[in-house]
Design an enzyme around this catalytic site. Sequence first.
Site, PDB file in Angstrom:
ATOM      1  N   CYS A  84      -0.399  -6.278  -2.740  1.00  0.00           N
ATOM      2  CA  CYS A  84       0.357  -5.030  -2.964  1.00  0.00           C
ATOM      3  C   CYS A  84       0.911  -4.996  -4.387  1.00  0.00           C
ATOM      4  O   CYS A  84       1.594  -5.920  -4.816  1.00  0.00           O
ATOM      5  CB  CYS A  84       1.497  -4.940  -1.955  1.00  0.00           C
ATOM      6  SG  CYS A  84       2.673  -3.633  -2.337  1.00  0.00           S
ATOM      7  N   SER A 141      -0.893   5.926  -1.670  1.00  0.00           N
ATOM      8  CA  SER A 141      -1.819   4.825  -1.898  1.00  0.00           C
ATOM      9  C   SER A 141      -1.381   3.520  -1.245  1.00  0.00           C
ATOM     10  O   SER A 141      -2.156   2.585  -1.172  1.00  0.00           O
ATOM     11  CB  SER A 141      -1.968   4.615  -3.408  1.00  0.00           C
ATOM     12  OG  SER A 141      -0.703   4.369  -3.988  1.00  0.00           O
ATOM     13  N   ASN A 158       5.728  10.551  -1.373  1.00  0.00           N
ATOM     14  CA  ASN A 158       4.548  10.806  -0.536  1.00  0.00           C
ATOM     15  C   ASN A 158       4.462   9.670   0.422  1.00  0.00           C
ATOM     16  O   ASN A 158       4.493   8.514  -0.006  1.00  0.00           O
ATOM     17  CB  ASN A 158       3.265  10.711  -1.369  1.00  0.00           C
ATOM     18  CG  ASN A 158       2.929  11.999  -2.032  1.00  0.00           C
ATOM     19  OD1 ASN A 158       3.307  13.059  -1.576  1.00  0.00           O
ATOM     20  ND2 ASN A 158       2.183  11.890  -3.117  1.00  0.00           N
ATOM     21  N   HIS A 197       8.272   3.387  -1.116  1.00  0.00           N
ATOM     22  CA  HIS A 197       8.500   3.757  -2.520  1.00  0.00           C
ATOM     23  C   HIS A 197       8.469   5.265  -2.696  1.00  0.00           C
ATOM     24  O   HIS A 197       7.959   5.990  -1.857  1.00  0.00           O
ATOM     25  CB  HIS A 197       7.423   3.123  -3.416  1.00  0.00           C
ATOM     26  CG  HIS A 197       6.059   3.719  -3.226  1.00  0.00           C
ATOM     27  ND1 HIS A 197       5.263   3.428  -2.145  1.00  0.00           N
ATOM     28  CD2 HIS A 197       5.346   4.605  -3.973  1.00  0.00           C
ATOM     29  CE1 HIS A 197       4.125   4.094  -2.237  1.00  0.00           C
ATOM     30  NE2 HIS A 197       4.144   4.823  -3.337  1.00  0.00           N
ATOM     31  N   CYS A 203       4.991  -5.185  -4.293  1.00  0.00           N
ATOM     32  CA  CYS A 203       5.756  -6.317  -3.779  1.00  0.00           C
ATOM     33  C   CYS A 203       6.286  -7.173  -4.941  1.00  0.00           C
ATOM     34  O   CYS A 203       5.671  -7.243  -6.011  1.00  0.00           O
ATOM     35  CB  CYS A 203       4.874  -7.172  -2.866  1.00  0.00           C
ATOM     36  SG  CYS A 203       4.844  -6.608  -1.150  1.00  0.00           S
ATOM     37  N   GLN A 242       8.757   8.445  -6.132  1.00  0.00           N
ATOM     38  CA  GLN A 242       8.445   8.656  -7.544  1.00  0.00           C
ATOM     39  C   GLN A 242       9.428   9.628  -8.180  1.00  0.00           C
ATOM     40  O   GLN A 242      10.126  10.371  -7.495  1.00  0.00           O
ATOM     41  CB  GLN A 242       7.034   9.242  -7.685  1.00  0.00           C
ATOM     42  CG  GLN A 242       5.923   8.360  -7.141  1.00  0.00           C
ATOM     43  CD  GLN A 242       4.564   8.874  -7.583  1.00  0.00           C
ATOM     44  OE1 GLN A 242       4.356   9.202  -8.753  1.00  0.00           O
ATOM     45  NE2 GLN A 242       3.630   8.940  -6.664  1.00  0.00           N
ATOM     46  N   HIS A 248       7.780  -5.140   2.331  1.00  0.00           N
ATOM     47  CA  HIS A 248       6.555  -4.347   2.315  1.00  0.00           C
ATOM     48  C   HIS A 248       6.391  -3.528   3.600  1.00  0.00           C
ATOM     49  O   HIS A 248       5.741  -2.483   3.606  1.00  0.00           O
ATOM     50  CB  HIS A 248       5.368  -5.310   2.159  1.00  0.00           C
ATOM     51  CG  HIS A 248       4.037  -4.639   2.087  1.00  0.00           C
ATOM     52  ND1 HIS A 248       3.550  -4.075   0.926  1.00  0.00           N
ATOM     53  CD2 HIS A 248       3.082  -4.439   3.033  1.00  0.00           C
ATOM     54  CE1 HIS A 248       2.346  -3.563   1.158  1.00  0.00           C
ATOM     55  NE2 HIS A 248       2.046  -3.763   2.425  1.00  0.00           N
ATOM     56  N   HIS A 285       3.971   0.255   1.180  1.00  0.00           N
ATOM     57  CA  HIS A 285       5.224  -0.310   0.668  1.00  0.00           C
ATOM     58  C   HIS A 285       6.206   0.845   0.397  1.00  0.00           C
ATOM     59  O   HIS A 285       5.849   1.802  -0.268  1.00  0.00           O
ATOM     60  CB  HIS A 285       4.946  -1.096  -0.626  1.00  0.00           C
ATOM     61  CG  HIS A 285       6.090  -1.970  -1.019  1.00  0.00           C
ATOM     62  ND1 HIS A 285       5.993  -3.344  -1.065  1.00  0.00           N
ATOM     63  CD2 HIS A 285       7.353  -1.669  -1.375  1.00  0.00           C
ATOM     64  CE1 HIS A 285       7.161  -3.846  -1.427  1.00  0.00           C
ATOM     65  NE2 HIS A 285       7.998  -2.847  -1.621  1.00  0.00           N
ATOM     66  N   GLY A 292      -2.129  11.253   0.929  1.00  0.00           N
ATOM     67  CA  GLY A 292      -2.660  10.743  -0.334  1.00  0.00           C
ATOM     68  C   GLY A 292      -1.829   9.608  -0.895  1.00  0.00           C
ATOM     69  O   GLY A 292      -1.958   9.257  -2.078  1.00  0.00           O
TER      70      GLY A 292
HETATM   71  P1  H2U Z   1       1.747   7.302  -4.301  1.00  0.00           P
HETATM   72  O1  H2U Z   1       3.162   7.045  -3.900  1.00  0.00           O
HETATM   73  O2  H2U Z   1       1.403   8.767  -4.205  1.00  0.00           O
HETATM   74  O3  H2U Z   1       0.767   6.433  -3.613  1.00  0.00           O
HETATM   75  O4  H2U Z   1       1.651   6.908  -5.832  1.00  0.00           O
HETATM   76  C1  H2U Z   1       1.943   5.606  -6.297  1.00  0.00           C
HETATM   77  C2  H2U Z   1       2.017   5.630  -7.802  1.00  0.00           C
HETATM   78  O5  H2U Z   1       1.966   4.291  -8.286  1.00  0.00           O
HETATM   79  C3  H2U Z   1       0.869   6.366  -8.451  1.00  0.00           C
HETATM   80  O6  H2U Z   1       1.400   7.449  -9.165  1.00  0.00           O
HETATM   81  C4  H2U Z   1       1.283   4.273  -9.514  1.00  0.00           C
HETATM   82  C5  H2U Z   1       0.221   5.348  -9.376  1.00  0.00           C
HETATM   83  O7  H2U Z   1      -0.057   5.913 -10.622  1.00  0.00           O
HETATM   84  N1  H2U Z   1       0.774   2.921  -9.761  1.00  0.00           N
HETATM   85  C6  H2U Z   1       1.281   2.197 -10.840  1.00  0.00           C
HETATM   86  O8  H2U Z   1       2.096   2.705 -11.602  1.00  0.00           O
HETATM   87  N2  H2U Z   1       0.858   0.902 -11.034  1.00  0.00           N
HETATM   88  C7  H2U Z   1      -0.084   0.276 -10.273  1.00  0.00           C
HETATM   89  O9  H2U Z   1      -0.381  -0.875 -10.485  1.00  0.00           O
HETATM   90  C8  H2U Z   1      -0.766   1.034  -9.185  1.00  0.00           C
HETATM   91  C9  H2U Z   1      -0.235   2.404  -8.877  1.00  0.00           C
HETATM   92 ZN    ZN Z   2       4.300  -4.448  -0.930  1.00  0.00          ZN
END
Ligand code: H2U
Ligand code: ZN
Length: 346
Positions: free
Chosen positions: A49, A160, A152, A165, A52, A167, A112, A163, A158
């Site tokens: 992850c 990813s 999200n 989190h 993490c 934005q 996580h 964990h 969508g």
């Molecule tokens: P989601 O919460 O929509 O999955 O987006 C996660 C964000 O994490 C996504 O905008 C960022 C992606 O650009 N990201 C990083 O900044 N570093 C990483 O190593 C992977 C994902």
């Molecule tokens: Zn994690």
Amino acid sequence: MNFDDHPHRRFNPLSGEWVLVSPHRTKRPWQGQQEEPDRATLPEYDEGCYLCPGNERAGGAVNPHYDETFVFTNDFAALLPEGPDFHDNDHHLLRAEPETGVCRVICYSPRHDLNMARLGVERVKKVVDVWCREFKELGSRADIGYVQIFENRGAIMGCSNPHPHGQIWATSNMPMLPAAEDQRQLAHLQERDECLLCCYLKRELDGGERLVLENDSFAVLVPFWATWPFETMVLPKAHMGSIVEMDEKQRGDLADALVRLGSRYDNLFQTSFPYSMGIHQQPTDGGEHPHWHWHMHFYPPLLRSRSVKKFMVGFEMMAMPQRDLTPEAAAVRLRDLSEIHYLETV
Ligand code: H2U
Ligand code: ZN
């Protein structure tokens, strides 16, 4: 008027848009799928992850061994702080402008495997504190005119990574949807000498038919004009333009409301309920915005079960959004659920 029997449309005074409500369609036969509670267990720490503690992210940065929350600049930021100033408006139909800004990722916890509901009030309060700190810091910058905090959750949204989190995308211009709310709230204050959401909240607390839960400082309700099946809005009872106006008690009450709402959501279809959540607040252009009443929207796409998702297609894509279940019926469903998370019961 009995809203349950007749197709009708409802007006969203915040966005200025209409939604078509077709309650008679919920009478269609539906072979409800019986699903076992989703008990898929995630590890507390996942070495693969990128959120993490101690793990490497794309681009080579390594996360610290954080033990509460952790904020970093998005490695794939959609906005950059610097850019060329240009005005390519030589044809009136081909307009473009610069947009600069900052994108950050907020890890809610080193764990996580937990989501907002299961983190509990104390740890969610830390997330609220981070939102306030970030809003203050980004909002005070001369190059930032608006700060969008959002989350999200769930693969179908969508997202990813499970964990916990969220934005932040902070922009120089105010984005479209908050800008529409800005105009509508301003017009309401000017026309009626009262804040739109103070006025709406009073009506909803009087009637109670769309209320899901409340505490001293917040009400959570399914808006009269909700588009998504189980859409909710978290409304502070006090008139405040932004989250930094909250005192300690209100911050704690926000965490309480979010955890309780999160448990109800997860209990609805016994899964980690997917959604997009966002906080709408006054712009950070340094001006006075007395018409602004900050609030949160939760837009979950699930309709009747874990496997039936609402799509905005066809008429909705071409004409206007539509819903079958009335907001009042959705509020009853959410109100009837326990606030004890299904994974916490044996
Ligand atoms: P989601 O919460 O929509 O999955 O987006 C996660 C964000 O994490 C996504 O905008 C960022 C992606 O650009 N990201 C990083 O900044 N570093 C990483 O190593 C992977 C994902
Ligand atoms: Zn994690």
